[in-house]
Every structure is written in C-alpha cells, then in structure tokens.
Design an enzyme around this catalytic site. Structure first.
Site, PDB file in Angstrom:
ATOM      1  N   ARG A   1       0.849  -1.188   0.000  1.00  0.00           N
ATOM      2  CA  ARG A   1       0.000   0.000   0.000  1.00  0.00           C
ATOM      3  C   ARG A   1       0.884   1.237   0.000  1.00  0.00           C
ATOM      4  NH1 ARG A   1      -3.171  -3.127  -1.388  1.00  0.00           N
ATOM      5  NH2 ARG A   1      -5.233  -3.647  -0.530  1.00  0.00           N
TER       6      ARG A   1
ATOM      7  N   GLU B   1      -3.456   7.657  -5.999  1.00  0.00           N
ATOM      8  CA  GLU B   1      -3.330   7.002  -7.298  1.00  0.00           C
ATOM      9  C   GLU B   1      -4.388   7.523  -8.262  1.00  0.00           C
ATOM     10  OE1 GLU B   1      -3.359   2.767  -6.673  1.00  0.00           O
ATOM     11  OE2 GLU B   1      -1.409   2.803  -5.657  1.00  0.00           O
TER      12      GLU B   1
ATOM     13  N   HIS C   1       0.255   0.186 -10.260  1.00  0.00           N
ATOM     14  CA  HIS C   1      -0.514  -0.741  -9.426  1.00  0.00           C
ATOM     15  C   HIS C   1      -0.869  -2.004 -10.214  1.00  0.00           C
ATOM     16  CE1 HIS C   1      -3.226  -0.742  -5.624  1.00  0.00           C
ATOM     17  NE2 HIS C   1      -2.834  -1.964  -5.923  1.00  0.00           N
TER      18      HIS C   1
END
Length: 600
Positions: A288, A317, A336
């Site tokens: 994370r 993000e 990601h």
C-alpha cells in the site's frame, strides 16, 4: 466459586500479519454496530436467497463490473446472472431491487442508497478483490446484507511482481531501457548490483510476503522477516529468520513491504526509520502506498540513504505527473500492477463466485467481512460486554513489546449463569477482533473470527468460572491473558508472566479493573495512560497539570497500589491523544518508573 469449566480452540497457522511496531486500519464498524446471532439461536444462518415476492425460482446475481468467464459460468450454474457494466449510480439503484446478490470490483460504489433501494432483497455483496473501501459495511450490516471478498487469488501475482521490481531495480532495467530508446548507449551508467548473498527484509510475512521470501531464496538471497504473528517453524521451514523491526531495518540490503495500510502502519517508513537503515538500502513496495512517507523517501534518496526504490503503489493514485518521487531517476514505478495477470484475474473471479454462491446457500463464509443482524433485545443486553471484550483485546495487544509475537490467548469469564446459557462465541470473536485489528487490515466478526485467528497462529482458550449469585447480568468479569510475550509495560505482567488485563461492566459502561497484579478502576473510553510510580503525595496533581497544559481533558483517574508509599499504578483516562512532548514530560517525572499510552 466452583471449579472452572474450560474449553480450548486449537488454531493452526497459515497467514500471519505484521508487527506491533507496524501496528491497524481504515474506518471500521465499531463493536456496537456489528450484529450477531442471539445466545439462544446457535445456528449460523447467514442469508436466504428466497426473494421477498415468494418466488422460489433461481436467485438473481447482478455483476456490475467485468468478471472472468470461469466465475460467470460458475454463477450461471446456480443463479440467473445479469452482467451489466458501466452503470450509473442511478441505474444500479434502479436495478438492485430485482437482485439477490451484487458483485463489484473497485470501481462501483455500494453505498447506503444501494441497500435502501434494494428494499431488503439484496442478501450478498461480493467484492472481487481484497479491498472493500467502496462498500458501506455499516449500511450492509444494518440492512442484513452479507459482504464477502476474494483475498487469496492475487497472492502469487503480487509476489511475482514484487520479485520483478526487485530484479529490475537492482539492474536498472527501466532506466537503461529508456536510455537506449532515447538513442543512448551508456553501459557504465547503468551498472547494477547482484542479489546473491544480499539480505532481504520482508516486512509483513503473510501470504504475499511468504511467497516473495520463497522466490528470493531461490535467487540466492538471505531472507529475514519481521512479523509478530509468523510462526517460527513455518519461517524456518523455508529458511527465513524472524527478527525485530529495528534489526530488520538496520541489517537489510533490500526491504520488501507487505503490510496493510492502517493507522499504525501509515508512513511507517519515514525520516526516523530511514535514518536507522543501512546506507544504500533498496526498497520495494507492492503493498500500500501510504506505508511510506513519500516526501521522506525523496529526501532519503537525495541523501544517499536509500540507493533505489521500486514502487507499484502510491499514497494517491494515480500520482501527480510532476511528482518528485515518480520522476526521480533512481525510482522504478508501475501503475498498481500487482494483481494484474490473466491467471490472477480468473482466480479472483472463481473465488468471489464461490463465496457468493456459498453465502446465498446459507453456508459459513470464511471471507465474510461483516455479520448478520440480531434482535435489538439480544444486542441491547450484550452490547456493553461486546464493547468490553473488544477493548480488553485491543488494550492487551498494545501492551505487547514490538518484537514479541502473540500466539497464546487465555480468556476467563466469571458469571452466575449456567454454562449452556452463556454463549461466548460473540465475546471470543470481539476479543479476537481487538487483538488482531489494531495490527492488520482484516475485518473480524463472529463469522470469520476463528478462521482469522487460525490464519495468524493464535491459540485461544476459554475458561468459564461459575459464581454463586443472581444470573441477571450475563457476566461479572472478563480476563484476557497473552502468554509467552514481552511487555512494553512490565507492570502489566501477572505473577506467572502473562500480559493480563481484567474488566467488567459498571452501569452499562466497560471498565478496566486490573492490570497485571494491580487493581485499578478506569472507564474504557477514549484513551488510557498507565504509569507505574512510587506512591507519594502530589503525583496525581503533577501528571494532571502536564496534561492540562497541553489541553488534554482527563475523564477518569484511578490509582492502585501494593501498600502505602510503595509502588502504585496510576490509570488515567483521556479524551485526546497527548503530544509527544507531554508524554515525555510525564516520563521525566522522577517518581514515574514506567508509563505507556494506549489508544482504545
């Protein structure tokens, strides 16, 4: 008092989490908002897929975001499946009243209005993935809707991506690729480092961390790990040494992060922790984004403390295009992609389909993240004891020193009620919740408490002590003991060496009544400061003045002592968290031998 009737739950291990130094989480349902079956109903009936119109035909499952074909086929064998993608919130609210279950990924918000629009028909929400930030758990519980997720299918994909970033970073693959495509040929500029013989510290030795460790061992690396729940035998079986948080930082050549983002792990890598690392350390994060202070990482890179970083996740993000971290020449970044393999996507589809079908069949869902409703009458009676159980667990785990792993939990209940009239599953679940949630990203409830404890290597035993008297109240006291651990507050240890806390409900309010061998009396509201001190005049005033100067309100204060002028424990309930400066001043009082701040 008669002999105690005891029962033990032996729990094996699979998926430990992180350390007390890494020590909880995003917004959670409170103990009072989670509902459980009543004491008289020992069945765990989760949901029924019979719709409210009395139609006994197949249930209807709405799939709101793209799901792998294998998962859809599994659903179609059991239910009528409606795959409607790219719906507006209004479309979802209109359609949901015709559906028994809903499956989403991260792009669909399932808020209170969805549950209200379902008019009670929606029984299960399935999240195809791990995170459930887009589902209103409180509303789901209120409307009697079970929420399940798919937490395991992404494990290998995430681990492989972590190893890919590790190797790419060490050999400057991304930078060299960009250089060659720009028409350059700078072999000397992109000389890398070897992985063989280097030390990799895995912070968070759960499923993904374990798989990363296996692969790193295959690359010839020495692997150490920090995680209080990791069983030593499982770590040793794959050649991994468990160490403390400080040792992991100080000795690692590479650090790979695998803990969840919780209030305690937020920015766990910061200026202070970077300063403790070996100069030239390299960092990989596929967990994370918020576990790293990104500004501090840029400073550490510029100072040469951190040689390189490889990041798949970010605090925000997507990150800003002009982010100094993203643009840094010694940072490798990906958008990601940890779970982005065809195999992982298909695995998630199957896992969530099985969970939703099982839940609609009324089966116990190990991946459930909330619980069904119970009658207001039962919840009213149990509510203060539910709160007490969770807070005692939360209190006990915070008293454990960072390097210790919690493995053995003993819970004792004193009650005048007959053993068969005291169903402790709910209380056991809330104690498990209190112990695990402060240092993990798992939502614990009656449905998944034992399963979650098993994954983290906890062995929880229960003892019921019968009291003579009126059975009007469900319980007199609850005692939580953590065995084979070190304590950051030595006075919390009992005579036999366990961290021990005892509590009871007074006038409907949970109270802490004993810490270690010291009797205290303080409400379990807000937060608590425990001080071991020399019993002498003026101590209460001195500590109260320090807190008052920093505008911290004291809501309760209690002193328990061995004998006059001997050692005493001062328990102070506070509404706000004192500043570091205020806590430092308390610790500097000559008569204070030790103290600890505990957040409830």
């Amino acid at each position: 008092m008669s002999a105690a009737a005891s029962s033990a739950i032996s729990l094996a291990t699979t998926n430990p989490l992180k350390s007390l130094s890494l020590s909880s989480r995003s917004s959670l349902p409170s103990a009072s908002s989670i509902s459980f079956p009543s004491r008289s109903d020992h069945r765990l009936v989760l949901v029924s897929c019979t719709n409210t119109t009395g139609d006994e035909s197949k249930p209807t499952i709405l799939v709101a975001e793209k799901l792998g074909d294998a998962g859809v086929k599994l659903l179609e064998e059991f239910a009528d499946v409606d795959c409607s993608y790219n719906m507006t919130p209004e479309d979802l609210n209109t359609k949901i009243s015709l559906c028994d279950a809903l499956i989403v990924r991260s792009g669909t918000k399932v808020g209170r209005e969805v549950f209200e629009s379902s008019r009670g028909r929606l029984k299960v929400v399935g999240r195809a993935g791990v995170g459930i930030d887009n589902v209103d758990l409180r509303a789901a519980t209120e409307f009697g809707c079970l929420v399940v997720n798919a937490p395991t299918a992404n494990t290998i994909a995430a681990a492989e991506h972590g190893i890919a970033l590790l190797a790419a970073m060490a050999r400057n693959v991304a930078q060299a690729d960009a250089s060659v495509k720009a028409g350059e040929w700078k072999r000397n500029k992109y000389v890398g480092v070897s992985l063989v013989g280097k030390t990799l510290a895995v912070l968070g030795f759960g499923k993904v961390g374990t798989e990363v460790a296996r692969r790193a061992k295959g690359l010839g690396m020495r692997v150490i790990a920090h995680d209080p729940y990791a069983p030593a035998d499982r770590a040793h079986a794959i050649g991994v040494e468990l160490v403390g948080f400080g040792e992991a930082l100080a000795t690692a050549d590479f650090i790979s992060l695998h803990m969840p983002l919780t209030p305690a792990t937020s920015k766990i890598l910061n200026d202070e922790t970077f300063a403790k690392m070996k100069k030239g350390v390299r960092i990989v994060n596929v967990a994370r984004g918020g576990v790293i202070d990104e500004d501090a990482l840029v400073r550490a890179l510029d100072a040469g403390i951190v040689a390189q970083a490889a990041l798949d996740v970010f605090t925000k993000e997507p990150p800003a295009k002009d982010s100094p971290l993203v643009q840094h020449e010694r940072v490798t970044v990906t958008p990601h992609l940890g779970a982005s393999t065809m195999e992982a996507q298909e695995g998630v589809a199957i896992e969530i389909a099985e969970a939703v079908v099982g839940a609609l069949n009324g089966e116990l869902a190990a991946t459930a993240v909330n619980a069904p409703m119970v009658s207001a009458e039962v919840l009213t009676e149990l509510k203060p004891y539910v709160m007490l159980a969770e807070k005692l667990g939360r209190l006990a785990v915070q008293l454990v020193a960072g390097g210790s792993g919690v493995k053995n939990v003993k819970v004792s209940y004193t009650s005048a009620r007959a053993t068969d009239d005291l169903d402790t599953r709910l209380l056991r679940a809330m104690i498990t919740k209190g112990i695990i949630e402060p240092i993990s990203d798992v939502y614990v409830n009656l449905v998944n408490a034992d399963f979650t404890a098993k994954q983290r290597g906890l062995r929880l035993s229960e003892e019921r002590v019968h009291l003579d008297g009126s059975p009007e109240s469900p319980l007199e006291t609850i005692t939580v003991q953590l065995g084979n651990v070190e304590s950051k507050f030595a006075s919390a240890l009992s005579e036999s060496g366990e961290v021990k806390v005892v509590g009871k409900v007074k006038d409907g309010v949970p109270h802490l009544t004993k810490v270690g061998s010291f009797e205290v009396d303080v409400t379990l509201e807000g937060s608590i400061i425990l001080c071991r001190q020399v019993d002498q005049p003026g101590m209460i005033g001195t500590v109260g003045s320090i807190l008052g100067e920093s505008n911290v309100n004291v809501n309760f204060m209690s002193v328990g002592r061995i004998a006059p002028r001997k050692q005493a424990i001062m328990a102070i309930g506070v509404d706000d968290q004192p500043s570091k400066e205020s806590l430092k001043k308390i610790g500097e009082i000559p008569a204070v031998e030790e103290f600890v701040f505990l957040k409830l």
